[in-house]
Enzyme design. Sequence first.
Site, short mmCIF file in Angstrom:
data_model
loop_
_atom_site.label_atom_id
_atom_site.label_comp_id
_atom_site.label_asym_id
_atom_site.label_seq_id
_atom_site.Cartn_x
_atom_site.Cartn_y
_atom_site.Cartn_z
N SER A 76 0.44 -1.75 -0.18
CA SER A 76 0.16 0.13 -0.16
C SER A 76 0.85 1.25 -0.08
O SER A 76 1.62 1.25 0.30
CB SER A 76 -0.87 0.16 1.06
OG SER A 76 -2.12 1.02 1.56
N TYR A 112 -1.85 -0.35 10.53
CA TYR A 112 -1.40 -0.55 8.78
C TYR A 112 -0.52 -0.38 8.20
O TYR A 112 0.41 -0.88 8.07
CB TYR A 112 -3.06 0.14 8.64
CG TYR A 112 -3.20 -0.76 7.04
CD1 TYR A 112 -3.56 -1.08 6.66
CD2 TYR A 112 -3.17 0.51 5.49
CE1 TYR A 112 -3.48 -2.20 5.17
CE2 TYR A 112 -3.11 -0.13 4.30
CZ TYR A 112 -4.24 -1.33 4.14
OH TYR A 112 -3.72 -1.66 2.89
N1 LIG Z 1 -8.90 -0.66 -0.31
C1 LIG Z 1 -8.06 -0.05 -0.33
O1 LIG Z 1 -7.67 1.35 -0.26
C2 LIG Z 1 -6.63 -0.57 0.08
C3 LIG Z 1 -5.58 0.58 -0.46
C4 LIG Z 1 -4.26 0.19 -0.39
C5 LIG Z 1 -4.11 -1.28 -0.53
N2 LIG Z 1 -4.94 -2.45 -0.53
C6 LIG Z 1 -4.91 -3.57 -0.50
O2 LIG Z 1 -5.62 -4.67 -1.32
C7 LIG Z 1 -5.35 -5.76 -0.80
C8 LIG Z 1 -6.69 -6.29 -1.25
O3 LIG Z 1 -7.84 -5.37 -0.13
P1 LIG Z 1 -9.00 -5.43 -1.10
O4 LIG Z 1 -8.96 -4.00 -1.20
O5 LIG Z 1 -9.89 -5.58 -2.19
O6 LIG Z 1 -10.45 -5.47 0.22
P2 LIG Z 1 -11.58 -6.87 0.78
O7 LIG Z 1 -11.85 -6.86 0.27
O8 LIG Z 1 -11.29 -6.27 2.03
O9 LIG Z 1 -10.42 -7.58 0.87
C9 LIG Z 1 -9.83 -8.40 1.95
C10 LIG Z 1 -9.43 -9.46 1.76
O10 LIG Z 1 -8.79 -10.19 3.53
C11 LIG Z 1 -8.90 -11.38 3.37
N3 LIG Z 1 -8.32 -11.64 4.65
C12 LIG Z 1 -8.73 -11.07 5.74
N4 LIG Z 1 -8.40 -11.68 7.25
C13 LIG Z 1 -8.27 -13.22 6.52
C14 LIG Z 1 -7.68 -13.94 6.79
N5 LIG Z 1 -7.20 -13.94 8.30
N6 LIG Z 1 -7.28 -14.92 6.36
C15 LIG Z 1 -7.66 -15.57 4.60
N7 LIG Z 1 -7.88 -14.27 4.07
C16 LIG Z 1 -7.91 -12.71 5.54
C17 LIG Z 1 -10.68 -11.24 3.39
O11 LIG Z 1 -11.26 -12.72 3.21
P3 LIG Z 1 -12.94 -12.47 3.67
O12 LIG Z 1 -13.74 -12.09 1.72
O13 LIG Z 1 -12.74 -14.06 3.93
O14 LIG Z 1 -13.06 -11.53 4.84
C18 LIG Z 1 -10.70 -10.46 1.89
O15 LIG Z 1 -10.93 -11.08 1.32
C19 LIG Z 1 -5.39 -6.12 1.58
O16 LIG Z 1 -3.72 -6.02 0.86
C20 LIG Z 1 -5.17 -4.10 1.77
O17 LIG Z 1 -4.49 -3.58 1.99
C21 LIG Z 1 -6.36 -1.63 -0.63
#
Ligand SMILES: NC(=O)c1ccc[n+]([C@@H]2O[C@H](COP(=O)([O-])OP(=O)(O)OC[C@H]3O[C@@H](n4cnc5c(N)ncnc54)[C@H](OP(=O)(O)O)[C@@H]3O)[C@@H](O)[C@H]2O)c1
Length: 252
Positions: free
Chosen positions: A144, A157
């Site tokens: 991120s 974070y």
């Molecule tokens: N959204 C943003 O603004 C943003 C910005 C920068 C970076 N990111 C990064 O992008 C990546 C994807 O996030 P996203 O934005 O697509 O959000 P998201 O849809 O909420 O995805 C997060 C995922 O992590 C999984 N997860 C959480 N705890 C877990 C565990 N113990 N074991 C296995 N899986 C687990 C969740 O699984 P469940 O489906 O089962 O809940 C979910 O599918 C993350 O690394 C996040 O930090 C996001």
Amino acid sequence: MNEGPRRIAIFGANSRIAIEAARIWLAKGVHLVVVTRNPERLRRLTDDLTLRAAGLAEVHGIAADLADLDGLPALWESLRERHPDLEAVLIAHGTLPDQARCQRSPEAMLQALRLNALSAMTLLTVIANDFEARQRGVIGVIGSVAGDRGRKGNYVYGAGKGMLALFLQGLRSRLHASGVRVLTIKPGFVVTPMTEGRDRDGLFWARPERVARGIVRAFYGRRDVVYLPWFWRPILWGIRMIPEPLFKRLRL
Ligand SMILES: NC(=O)c1ccc[n+]([C@@H]2O[C@H](COP(=O)([O-])OP(=O)(O)OC[C@H]3O[C@@H](n4cnc5c(N)ncnc54)[C@H](OP(=O)(O)O)[C@@H]3O)[C@@H](O)[C@H]2O)c1
């Protein structure tokens, strides 16, 4: 542009960004192994992706809690046993912790670090050895922009993503000679379940589809670190340049 991997494992495959990336890869005929923690959500995801693949590519699913660090080496071993032709991984799981709670509770802080940094680093340790022995492979990890500088509002974070970025930087140098590619992916603000409840209007917010296109493109390219969308690279450059005595006074 290289030819790209033919079979990819996605950890945290139920992430909104990862789902969009998976759909693009399937349309290209890339076989997928998707790992999510919840068996019911896994079934729904594999059903949906298999339907979309329309016979062009295979989709296999594995349910695993990626916060269970002790189980991760065995998870990778069984995954490799079942899919010896795996050529790449995308590590996508993560969580946006409640910063105020992490400030009150060391346990909450450690839990956030476990999922945002230690889980990926544990997986990467076994995956790196495996790919290094085979002298090939692509490792992509979603970090991120928050990992580029500690901010008062989300430094727990940010610390997790920053630790991950440093780990990947070292790993990239180590694996370079063996032909294994390590790709650090740094999205900015993305409209996904992780950011639900925030005011997500505005120029800086990106759709997950756009970020996913950038991720897939990066797997076929040569860059080591990608900011998604691209404009976060100059923004973060500017933010990193602000002197600390001034930065600590800002309401960023
Ligand atoms: N959204 C943003 O603004 C943003 C910005 C920068 C970076 N990111 C990064 O992008 C990546 C994807 O996030 P996203 O934005 O697509 O959000 P998201 O849809 O909420 O995805 C997060 C995922 O992590 C999984 N997860 C959480 N705890 C877990 C565990 N113990 N074991 C296995 N899986 C687990 C969740 O699984 P469940 O489906 O089962 O809940 C979910 O599918 C993350 O690394 C996040 O930090 C996001």
